[in-house]
Write a protein that holds these residues in place. Structure first.
Motif, PDB file in Angstrom:
ATOM      1  N   ARG A 174      16.124   3.821 -32.735  1.00  0.00           N
ATOM      2  CA  ARG A 174      15.864   4.830 -33.765  1.00  0.00           C
ATOM      3  C   ARG A 174      15.859   4.208 -35.160  1.00  0.00           C
TER       4      ARG A 174
ATOM      5  N   LEU B  82      24.789  13.115 -36.936  1.00  0.00           N
ATOM      6  CA  LEU B  82      24.150  13.190 -38.246  1.00  0.00           C
ATOM      7  C   LEU B  82      24.493  14.487 -38.962  1.00  0.00           C
TER       8      LEU B  82
ATOM      9  N   LEU C   4      17.324  12.085 -41.238  1.00  0.00           N
ATOM     10  CA  LEU C   4      17.029  12.298 -39.831  1.00  0.00           C
ATOM     11  C   LEU C   4      16.862  10.949 -39.143  1.00  0.00           C
TER      12      LEU C   4
ATOM     13  N   VAL D 134      14.748   9.017 -36.169  1.00  0.00           N
ATOM     14  CA  VAL D 134      13.475   9.167 -35.469  1.00  0.00           C
ATOM     15  C   VAL D 134      13.315   8.030 -34.455  1.00  0.00           C
TER      16      VAL D 134
ATOM     17  N   ASP E 106       9.623  13.116 -43.831  1.00  0.00           N
ATOM     18  CA  ASP E 106       9.435  14.575 -43.715  1.00  0.00           C
ATOM     19  C   ASP E 106       8.484  14.956 -42.590  1.00  0.00           C
TER      20      ASP E 106
ATOM     21  N   TYR F  93       8.370  13.975 -39.683  1.00  0.00           N
ATOM     22  CA  TYR F  93       9.014  13.972 -38.367  1.00  0.00           C
ATOM     23  C   TYR F  93      10.084  15.045 -38.222  1.00  0.00           C
ATOM     24  N   LYS F  94      10.184  15.894 -39.249  1.00  0.00           N
ATOM     25  CA  LYS F  94      11.143  16.988 -39.147  1.00  0.00           C
ATOM     26  C   LYS F  94      10.706  17.951 -38.052  1.00  0.00           C
ATOM     27  N   THR F  95      11.653  18.432 -37.291  1.00  0.00           N
ATOM     28  CA  THR F  95      11.353  19.414 -36.253  1.00  0.00           C
ATOM     29  C   THR F  95      12.063  20.707 -36.578  1.00  0.00           C
TER      30      THR F  95
END
Length: 819
Positions: free
Chosen positions: A373, A422, A431, A433, A449, A451-453
């Motif tokens: 990650r 986190l 975050l 990823v 941003d 990859y924000k879910t």
């Protein structure tokens, strides 16, 4: 710690030069050369006083001894000729170390005014060489006046950003440290101070052995292509105790001479721009490119030792640019296990020198191999506002970001990051990823941003469409400069966000007789270049330049006002993918922006609702922006009621006690974090672990441009346990009423007659004490203070109204999105 006398001497030297040498970089070079010249003479004089012999100014160079410049028999032009000849020839002096010869390389005197030189040398003569850190701090202060070498894409890195990067990378005393684009050696000095601090119990670096110190001197290396920057770096390192600094004039990207030299730690803010025609690099790079920002990152990754670490400031092009070289670089960093974290910085970090948006890439060949990650951290506030002056503010995400990153590193090293929570770091947007997700489309985009879910909703209330379905997008194009005028001839011309207001564009200030691209009334104008996303509405037909795009709504499908409110609410989410150094967005990217499309009737309801909120906001904002305390009017009305001819005028020093003697400045590097506010000329600038004052006091700015500009209050009350530096006068009054009365009065008065200096405005203690003020009886002061406090409470209520109704607008937009 930099003492005030040394700081003032540096300021004086610059003020003397500014009329003849207006460029700050040239001022710094002239002061640097003169200081080293003087220090060489100091070392010769010290040797002679101890019974030894001179080392530097001997033989044919004896005539250039610093003290010879002050021979009363020398006329002004003779002194000028001697000094100019000396600094020109000093690089050839065989009696001085190579370090000093390098410093004097290509030195010259850029002016021919004997009086200026005489005053300048007299000021330099007040400096004396010693072996303390004080001279290093003084030189760092001198370097702080350097802003930008914008033509080369070089921007001076703010010290707090350097310190953040160094703290995360955490260099150790046994490691080799490199900056391949070192500028003035700011990263190297910060790393040196960090190591020394880590090895301190009582005195700085007291836990470092002689062997440690010797090794450290040889472990720090810097390269720079500019001989001027090399000179400044050499001096900076020398004055921080590096007798033979390893700073080299070297083209990192084109030369192969040092290709096989590696480092444990690399820290850098390399140039963002490539020369016209690109770089002509050798073939050793893993990523083939002619872009300097790509090559520098490649170079740093390839020159880490097996356990090496790096922190690199990069422009946004590195983060998301879709060009082949950019994608190849990102893939290389991810797949070859270099990249472990990306920190997004606010776009104003380099203000006032550049509005460029930047990020920091953190590389670690150990950490990156132990996790699948990548950590993304978004710093929204760095402790300073984003205006041109970069004034300190209370919000600072850097400490939380540093803690998060250090904890993640430790977790990865110990457990591969397993079980890391986190959610415990909610105060900082971040975050993690998966690397596989970064690789999904081959872009390896490093914009966190994207990859924000979010939790999936059952359904959208309304259809989601791309803008191109309901709008026409027109990219701006600037006419040739010869067609512009400011006389109102032709069509109004607009080219960027600076001409925006709350909703509708401001009145035009420029016109053009050649129209390239047209926006019509009610078109939505979007800023498409640094910054990307802000919108306004055209109030008439205009010509638009390349900094704008017009979004023309098909009113049969979508109302322009509804579209405006919708895009304005999405402003922070709009990111272009076509900018390199400066963020930008193109027409096709705007066309792909997705929005909800309710029926026209619902759009009208939304526009009406938001319009009602906006009118309340506009009214409240008008009150806030137009109010200011009118103490003169209050004094006049009170005088009439009291039936007196005029109020007694007194000197400020007669009604309060001056406590300036209690002040004590502390350099940032020497401050220890704590709970007590540390005040300067404009308010709180830090928090420290001790205090000087305890009680109620009035602070008045002692120096700074704001004494004349008056952009912010120059007088402000403080209470409780505090620390005040020497940039604010400290006044004690008999009671709080008189203190607040004088605070209001000083902030409304024109005190320019009491301020000396224009380049460096100053209100000294004598002038402060002599300021004449009306001083009515206590009960009149109390009445005036109470009345203005009532008005201030109303202003505060209006500010709350603005916040409340702005929130209502966003809630309305969220309903459309079914959020």
């Amino acid at each position: 710690m930099l003492d005030n006398g040394t700081k003032q001497r540096i300021d004086t030297a610059r003020n003397i030069l500014v009329g003849k040498v207006p460029d700050p970089k040239s001022q710094v070079e002239q002061i640097t050369i003169a200081l080293i010249y003087k220090f060489m003479d100091d070392m010769d004089q010290e040797s002679l006083s101890l019974g030894g012999t001179a080392s530097f100014f001997v033989g044919e160079y004896e005539k250039y001894g610093w003290t010879r410049m002050f021979d009363p028999r020398l006329g002004g032009f003779d002194m000028l000729a001697l000094y100019a000849e000396a600094i020109t020839r000093m690089s050839e002096n065989p009696h001085i170390p190579q370090l000093f010869r390098d410093i004097f390389k290509n030195a010259y005197l850029p002016y021919r005014d004997p009086e200026t030189l005489k005053l300048f040398l007299k000021t330099i003569n007040e400096f004396h060489y010693d072996h303390s850190e004080r001279l290093g701090d003084a030189f760092e202060y001198l370097l702080s006046v350097l802003g930008s070498q914008g033509d080369a894409g070089q921007f001076r890195t703010p010290r707090h950003i350097i310190e953040f990067m160094v703290a995360v990378v955490n260099p150790q005393k046994h490691e080799t440290i490199l900056d391949p684009a070192c500028g003035t050696a700011g990263f190297l000095i910060s790393a040196y101070k960090h190591i020394r601090k880590q090895n301190t119990i009582k005195d700085p670096g007291d836990q470092l052995s002689m062997q440690d110190r010797t090794r450290m001197v040889n472990n720090f290396t810097g390269y720079d292509i500019s001989p001027d920057m090399v000179r400044l770096s050499l001096v900076n390192m020398y004055l921080h105790g590096f007798v033979t600094p390893q700073i080299y004039e070297y083209d990192t990207l084109s030369s192969e001479d040092r290709w096989h030299e590696y480092a444990d730690v690399i820290l850098a803010n390399p140039p963002f721009m490539s020369p016209k025609g690109g770089i002509r690099p050798h073939k050793k790079f893993s990523v083939q490119s002619k872009r300097s920002e790509v090559l520098f990152v490649d170079y740093m990754a390839e020159h880490l030792t097996p356990n090496g670490r790096a922190a690199i400031i990069v422009p946004e092009g590195i983060i998301f640019q879709s060009g082949t070289a950019y994608k190849d670089l990102r893939k290389y960093l991810v797949e070859k296990h270099f990249l472990w974290a990306v920190v997004s910085l606010p776009s104003g970090v380099f203000n006032p020198y550049a509005g460029v948006k930047t990020s920091i890439l953190f590389l670690d060949k150990v950490v990156a191999r132990k996790t699948d990650r990548v950590l993304f951290v978004k710093v929204e506030n760095d402790g300073f506002d984003l205006g041109a002056q970069r004034r300190p503010i209370d919000k600072n995400d850097l400490p939380a970001a540093q803690q998060l990153m250090q904890d993640w590193q430790q977790s990865v090293v110990e457990k591969g990051g397993e079980g890391f929570d986190l959610a415990q770091y909610a105060e900082i947007p971040a975050l993690l990823v998966e690397k596989s997700r970064l690789a999904e489309n081959g872009e390896y985009n490093l914009t966190g941003d994207r990859y924000k879910t979010t939790t999936k909703r059952e359904r959208n209330l309304f259809p989601i469409v791309e803008l191109k379905v309901v709008c026409e997008i027109i990219s701006g194009q600037s006419p040739e400069g010869r067609f512009y005028n400011d006389e109102g001839i032709g069509t109004p011309f607009y080219q960027g966000k600076t001409e925006f207001s709350e909703i509708y564009i401001k009145a035009p200030t420029k016109w053009t007789t050649q129209v390239t691209k047209t926006a019509y009334k009610n078109d939505i104008l979007m800023s498409v270049r640094a910054p990307v996303g802000p919108v306004n509405i055209a109030s008439q037909e205009i010509c638009i330049g390349r900094g704008l795009a017009a979004i023309r709504a098909n009113e049969e499908k979508i109302l322009h006002k509804y579209l405006f409110y919708l895009i304005r609410a999405k402003e922070t989410e709009i990111n272009g993918n076509s900018g390199a150094v400066f963020p930008s967005i193109n027409r096709s990217e705007i066309e792909k922006i997705k929005i909800p499309l309710p029926p026209l009737e619902i759009q009208r309801e939304i526009v009406t609702e938001i319009g009602d909120y906006q009118r309340i906001i506009n009214g409240a904002r008008m009150v806030v922006e137009n109010w200011k305390p009118n103490i003169e009017l209050e004094l006049e009305e009170a005088r009439k009621e009291a039936g007196v001819e005029e109020w007694e005028m007194v000197k400020l020093g007669e009604v309060c006690e001056n406590l300036d003697s209690l002040r004590k400045p502390v350099t940032k590097s020497d401050r220890k974090n704590g709970i007590y506010p540390y005040y300067g000329a404009s308010g709180i600038i830090d928090y420290v672990n001790d205090y000087l004052l305890d009680g109620d006091f009035l602070l008045i700015s002692e120096d700074g441009a704001n004494l004349l500009a008056r952009n912010t209050p120059i007088a402000f009350s403080i209470t409780g346990k505090t620390w005040v530096n020497n940039h604010a006068h400290v006044l004690k009054f008999e009671n709080k009423v008189s203190q607040h009365y004088v605070e209001l009065l000083i902030n409304s008065m024109d005190i320019s007659l009491y301020v000396t200096g224009s380049a460096q405005p100053k209100l000294n203690q004598k002038s402060l004490n002599s300021i004449l003020i009306p001083f009515p009886p206590y009960e009149i002061q109390e009445r005036i203070v109470n009345q203005i406090q009532i008005e201030e409470e109303l202003i505060l209520a209006n500010k709350k109204f603005i916040c409340i109704y702005n929130k209502k607008i966003f809630q309305t937009i969220d309903r459309v999105w079914n959020r």
